[in-house]
Write an enzyme that holds these catalytic residues in place. Sequence first.
Site, PDB file in Angstrom:
ATOM      1  N   ARG A 147       0.848  -1.229  -0.186  1.00  0.00           N
ATOM      2  CA  ARG A 147      -0.077  -0.016  -0.095  1.00  0.00           C
ATOM      3  C   ARG A 147       0.934   1.090   0.030  1.00  0.00           C
ATOM      4  O   ARG A 147       0.716   2.119  -0.725  1.00  0.00           O
ATOM      5  CB  ARG A 147      -0.974  -0.010   1.201  1.00  0.00           C
ATOM      6  CG  ARG A 147      -2.271  -0.679   1.003  1.00  0.00           C
ATOM      7  CD  ARG A 147      -2.135  -2.166   0.453  1.00  0.00           C
ATOM      8  NE  ARG A 147      -3.666  -2.823   0.189  1.00  0.00           N
ATOM      9  CZ  ARG A 147      -4.152  -3.272   1.366  1.00  0.00           C
ATOM     10  NH1 ARG A 147      -3.436  -3.706   2.344  1.00  0.00           N
ATOM     11  NH2 ARG A 147      -5.281  -3.908   1.099  1.00  0.00           N
ATOM     12  N   ASP A 176      -0.051  -6.262  -3.685  1.00  0.00           N
ATOM     13  CA  ASP A 176      -1.722  -5.966  -3.269  1.00  0.00           C
ATOM     14  C   ASP A 176      -2.302  -5.266  -4.508  1.00  0.00           C
ATOM     15  O   ASP A 176      -1.351  -4.869  -5.584  1.00  0.00           O
ATOM     16  CB  ASP A 176      -1.712  -5.173  -2.316  1.00  0.00           C
ATOM     17  CG  ASP A 176      -2.940  -5.577  -1.370  1.00  0.00           C
ATOM     18  OD1 ASP A 176      -4.086  -5.557  -1.842  1.00  0.00           O
ATOM     19  OD2 ASP A 176      -2.884  -6.134  -0.028  1.00  0.00           O
ATOM     20  N   HIS A 247      -6.753  -9.282  -4.012  1.00  0.00           N
ATOM     21  CA  HIS A 247      -5.765  -8.355  -3.787  1.00  0.00           C
ATOM     22  C   HIS A 247      -4.829  -8.314  -5.048  1.00  0.00           C
ATOM     23  O   HIS A 247      -3.783  -8.198  -4.855  1.00  0.00           O
ATOM     24  CB  HIS A 247      -5.245  -8.590  -2.530  1.00  0.00           C
ATOM     25  CG  HIS A 247      -5.882  -8.269  -1.552  1.00  0.00           C
ATOM     26  ND1 HIS A 247      -6.207  -6.880  -0.971  1.00  0.00           N
ATOM     27  CD2 HIS A 247      -6.730  -8.901  -0.415  1.00  0.00           C
ATOM     28  CE1 HIS A 247      -7.091  -6.936   0.080  1.00  0.00           C
ATOM     29  NE2 HIS A 247      -7.389  -7.943   0.359  1.00  0.00           N
ATOM     30  N   ASP A 328      -7.100 -13.808   1.082  1.00  0.00           N
ATOM     31  CA  ASP A 328      -7.965 -12.986   2.050  1.00  0.00           C
ATOM     32  C   ASP A 328      -8.775 -12.249   0.912  1.00  0.00           C
ATOM     33  O   ASP A 328      -8.362 -11.970  -0.116  1.00  0.00           O
ATOM     34  CB  ASP A 328      -7.370 -12.251   2.819  1.00  0.00           C
ATOM     35  CG  ASP A 328      -6.335 -11.260   2.443  1.00  0.00           C
ATOM     36  OD1 ASP A 328      -5.647 -11.570   1.236  1.00  0.00           O
ATOM     37  OD2 ASP A 328      -6.498 -10.128   2.642  1.00  0.00           O
ATOM     38  N   GLU A 329     -10.127 -12.190   1.424  1.00  0.00           N
ATOM     39  CA  GLU A 329     -10.855 -10.916   0.859  1.00  0.00           C
ATOM     40  C   GLU A 329     -10.830 -11.244  -0.876  1.00  0.00           C
ATOM     41  O   GLU A 329     -10.525 -10.330  -1.381  1.00  0.00           O
ATOM     42  CB  GLU A 329     -10.565  -9.520   1.314  1.00  0.00           C
ATOM     43  CG  GLU A 329     -10.969  -9.317   2.545  1.00  0.00           C
ATOM     44  CD  GLU A 329     -10.008  -7.971   3.115  1.00  0.00           C
ATOM     45  OE1 GLU A 329     -10.658  -7.412   4.051  1.00  0.00           O
ATOM     46  OE2 GLU A 329      -9.114  -7.554   2.569  1.00  0.00           O
ATOM     47  N   TRP A 395      -6.937 -14.003  10.982  1.00  0.00           N
ATOM     48  CA  TRP A 395      -6.848 -12.499  11.272  1.00  0.00           C
ATOM     49  C   TRP A 395      -8.399 -11.934  11.463  1.00  0.00           C
ATOM     50  O   TRP A 395      -8.563 -10.945  12.320  1.00  0.00           O
ATOM     51  CB  TRP A 395      -6.526 -11.646   9.896  1.00  0.00           C
ATOM     52  CG  TRP A 395      -7.152 -11.750   8.789  1.00  0.00           C
ATOM     53  CD1 TRP A 395      -7.483 -12.894   7.933  1.00  0.00           C
ATOM     54  CD2 TRP A 395      -8.097 -10.919   8.365  1.00  0.00           C
ATOM     55  NE1 TRP A 395      -8.322 -12.447   6.970  1.00  0.00           N
ATOM     56  CE2 TRP A 395      -8.856 -11.354   7.149  1.00  0.00           C
ATOM     57  CE3 TRP A 395      -8.613  -9.707   8.911  1.00  0.00           C
ATOM     58  CZ2 TRP A 395      -9.767 -10.533   6.330  1.00  0.00           C
ATOM     59  CZ3 TRP A 395      -9.667  -8.809   8.248  1.00  0.00           C
ATOM     60  CH2 TRP A 395     -10.083  -9.544   6.824  1.00  0.00           C
ATOM     61  N   TYR A 420      -3.955  -5.382  15.149  1.00  0.00           N
ATOM     62  CA  TYR A 420      -3.778  -4.798  13.762  1.00  0.00           C
ATOM     63  C   TYR A 420      -3.306  -3.325  14.208  1.00  0.00           C
ATOM     64  O   TYR A 420      -4.134  -2.468  14.839  1.00  0.00           O
ATOM     65  CB  TYR A 420      -5.141  -4.567  13.128  1.00  0.00           C
ATOM     66  CG  TYR A 420      -5.240  -5.671  12.148  1.00  0.00           C
ATOM     67  CD1 TYR A 420      -4.782  -6.952  12.429  1.00  0.00           C
ATOM     68  CD2 TYR A 420      -5.971  -5.694  10.942  1.00  0.00           C
ATOM     69  CE1 TYR A 420      -4.886  -8.025  11.338  1.00  0.00           C
ATOM     70  CE2 TYR A 420      -6.039  -6.488  10.041  1.00  0.00           C
ATOM     71  CZ  TYR A 420      -5.486  -7.782  10.099  1.00  0.00           C
ATOM     72  OH  TYR A 420      -5.572  -8.800   9.333  1.00  0.00           O
ATOM     73  N   ASP A 422      -2.738  -0.874  12.627  1.00  0.00           N
ATOM     74  CA  ASP A 422      -3.105   0.308  11.780  1.00  0.00           C
ATOM     75  C   ASP A 422      -4.115   0.977  12.758  1.00  0.00           C
ATOM     76  O   ASP A 422      -4.716   2.016  12.630  1.00  0.00           O
ATOM     77  CB  ASP A 422      -3.802  -0.001  10.410  1.00  0.00           C
ATOM     78  CG  ASP A 422      -4.434  -1.406  10.230  1.00  0.00           C
ATOM     79  OD1 ASP A 422      -4.372  -1.928  11.186  1.00  0.00           O
ATOM     80  OD2 ASP A 422      -5.302  -1.011   9.462  1.00  0.00           O
ATOM     81  N   TRP A 470      -0.916  -2.711   8.447  1.00  0.00           N
ATOM     82  CA  TRP A 470      -1.285  -2.362   7.121  1.00  0.00           C
ATOM     83  C   TRP A 470      -1.136  -0.952   6.901  1.00  0.00           C
ATOM     84  O   TRP A 470      -1.432  -0.152   7.770  1.00  0.00           O
ATOM     85  CB  TRP A 470      -2.844  -2.669   7.233  1.00  0.00           C
ATOM     86  CG  TRP A 470      -3.082  -4.251   7.221  1.00  0.00           C
ATOM     87  CD1 TRP A 470      -3.485  -4.975   8.352  1.00  0.00           C
ATOM     88  CD2 TRP A 470      -2.743  -5.075   6.286  1.00  0.00           C
ATOM     89  NE1 TRP A 470      -3.456  -6.184   8.037  1.00  0.00           N
ATOM     90  CE2 TRP A 470      -3.157  -6.579   6.773  1.00  0.00           C
ATOM     91  CE3 TRP A 470      -2.571  -5.421   5.002  1.00  0.00           C
ATOM     92  CZ2 TRP A 470      -3.045  -7.685   6.178  1.00  0.00           C
ATOM     93  CZ3 TRP A 470      -2.169  -6.500   4.367  1.00  0.00           C
ATOM     94  CH2 TRP A 470      -2.409  -7.647   5.138  1.00  0.00           C
ATOM     95  N   THR A 471      -0.611  -0.550   5.517  1.00  0.00           N
ATOM     96  CA  THR A 471      -0.338   0.888   5.567  1.00  0.00           C
ATOM     97  C   THR A 471      -1.045   1.983   4.563  1.00  0.00           C
ATOM     98  O   THR A 471      -0.566   2.930   4.051  1.00  0.00           O
ATOM     99  CB  THR A 471       1.248   0.818   5.035  1.00  0.00           C
ATOM    100  OG1 THR A 471       1.283   0.230   3.726  1.00  0.00           O
ATOM    101  CG2 THR A 471       2.069  -0.006   5.922  1.00  0.00           C
ATOM    102  N   GLU A 472      -2.538   1.410   4.480  1.00  0.00           N
ATOM    103  CA  GLU A 472      -3.005   2.569   3.599  1.00  0.00           C
ATOM    104  C   GLU A 472      -3.011   3.948   4.228  1.00  0.00           C
ATOM    105  O   GLU A 472      -2.692   4.994   3.433  1.00  0.00           O
ATOM    106  CB  GLU A 472      -4.697   2.199   3.933  1.00  0.00           C
ATOM    107  CG  GLU A 472      -4.932   0.706   3.245  1.00  0.00           C
ATOM    108  CD  GLU A 472      -5.194  -0.429   3.839  1.00  0.00           C
ATOM    109  OE1 GLU A 472      -4.079  -0.399   5.078  1.00  0.00           O
ATOM    110  OE2 GLU A 472      -5.751  -1.431   3.548  1.00  0.00           O
TER     111      GLU A 472
HETATM  112  C1  ACM Z   1      -6.535  -8.992   5.797  1.00  0.00           C
HETATM  113  O1  ACM Z   1      -6.755  -8.016   6.868  1.00  0.00           O
HETATM  114  N1  ACM Z   1      -7.133  -8.539   4.910  1.00  0.00           N
HETATM  115  C2  ACM Z   1      -5.890 -10.119   6.072  1.00  0.00           C
END
Ligand code: ACM
Length: 555
Positions: A147, A176, A247, A328-329, A395, A420, A422, A470-472
Amino acid sequence: MTDVIPAPRAAAGSPDRAVPLDRGTTLWAAEGTGGTERWLRGTLGAALGLPLAPGAEDDPDSVRLRLDDTLEPEAYRLAAVPGRGVEIRGGSPAGVFWGAQTLRQLLGPDAFRRAPVRPDAAHAVPAGVIEDAPRFRWRGLMLDVARHFMPKDGVLRYLDLMAAHKLNVLHFHLTDDQGWRVEIKRCPRLTEVGSWRARTRFGHRASPLWDDKPHGGHYTQDDIREIVAYAAERHIAVVPEIDVPGHSQAAIAAYPELGNTDVVDTSALTVWDDWGVNPNVLAPTDATLRFYEGVFEELLELFPADAVASTGSAGFAAFSSFFHIGGDECPKEQWRASPAAQTRIAELGLADEDALQSWFIGHFDAWLAARGRRMIGWDEILEGGLASGAAVSSWRGYAGGIAAARAGHDVVMCPEQQVYLDHRQAPGEDEPVPIGYVRTLEDVYRFEPVPPELDEAQARHVLGTQANVWTEVMEDQARVDYQVFPRLAAFAEVAWSALPAPAERDFADFGRRMTAHYGRLDALGVGYRPPTGPRPWQRRPGVLGRPLEGPPPSR
Ligand code: ACM
């Protein structure tokens, strides 16, 4: 007796006595401890102006390093005895190295600088014996360099910060939607196209602000070799993550044939400049599988299964054989709409799109296993069944980890509600770009990686725990430092130390030791969040986050 973080198992000392270290102090290293010998001379020696010249085993004014096979692999025993110097014994080279980290903490904050600030100062180790060993084998930090890219120097710096906290796994989130960060020789467009984006949303996805400066960067293959070797020298395994089948928009922007071309015009896609869960996922075709096999072939060479041995330093290479495939996702709309994906489902006799994802992940599980590697993925990979040998990063709370451990899979506990980083660390208005629940230093200190639902045998599948970054909304190293510290110190104690149940943990004592630890972090140049709140330049006034209110769901 000590201010050491993470807290050691046992420490006994004589408060008024100390072992001086000076320019005459020598360093003797038994066979197998050369890595720590190099590290002590290069780091501690440089900080304090001590030559630590090679000496003899029987020199009473010496620091001596040796292996002791009566200790567990990562355990160590540090004895500082007046008139007999300092001796560190470790159950393996890693144990000796963790002992050296403790020695550095015992020498005060100046030991965390890169050059002496008081050349004539006297240095002394408090007399006593510390006996120590970790609670968990996997003590990890996940860095999202996709990110926002963290240049190589920053990664090496984080490896040093991890080592100082006795953390031993860097989970390296390399790809990602918003960027592909590792050179792949046979697919040059992954970095030519996939490693940068034209602009970036500033703040959470509802923020109206944009940074119109292009953002990008990637690690060359030699950069990766350097990172892996630097980590191995510090007994840290680097577990790369290539996130599939979701992703993946950066990869699809580089190679449009990887996407669902019968549903969207993937040739029009660019590296994503926004945040959230992205619908543009990989097409479940043979061509996609072959493409990623090629990518993984290069990566398996860059991240060797025994990184410690293959980088020339003998040691304890617990987790280098792991390879993280994300999982994921992955939204399923495109697969539902894609005739090609539907044909694949029918050909394979699968029930639905979830089963198709399971098939996709299963392909790489078998592919990695055939090459002597272990697959690990986010807990979604459990859905639809998982081959034995694969491990899970839990997670979405503890539930995935509980299910995985009950099914006999190894688990790394990293529930988003707890670790997390973030997520915001205080409720105030000043907290920069507030995301998620409030998770204070104390909340992290009271995080328990092993849920009570697991019996003893199941709990043995919990390899350990990691904090995820996570670095958004962390656009540079200063923002990463702010989110990570001081909470990583609390996390390290959770991962390493034999703490009692969460409610019984002595947070006041941890706070007392943090007073000394802030001095170490200052000497290291870490831009942590001060206990009184953000400094003016650490704030991001007016940048929208997404705070969640109330306590996080406990399970
Ligand atoms: C995640 O936070 N999508 C692994």
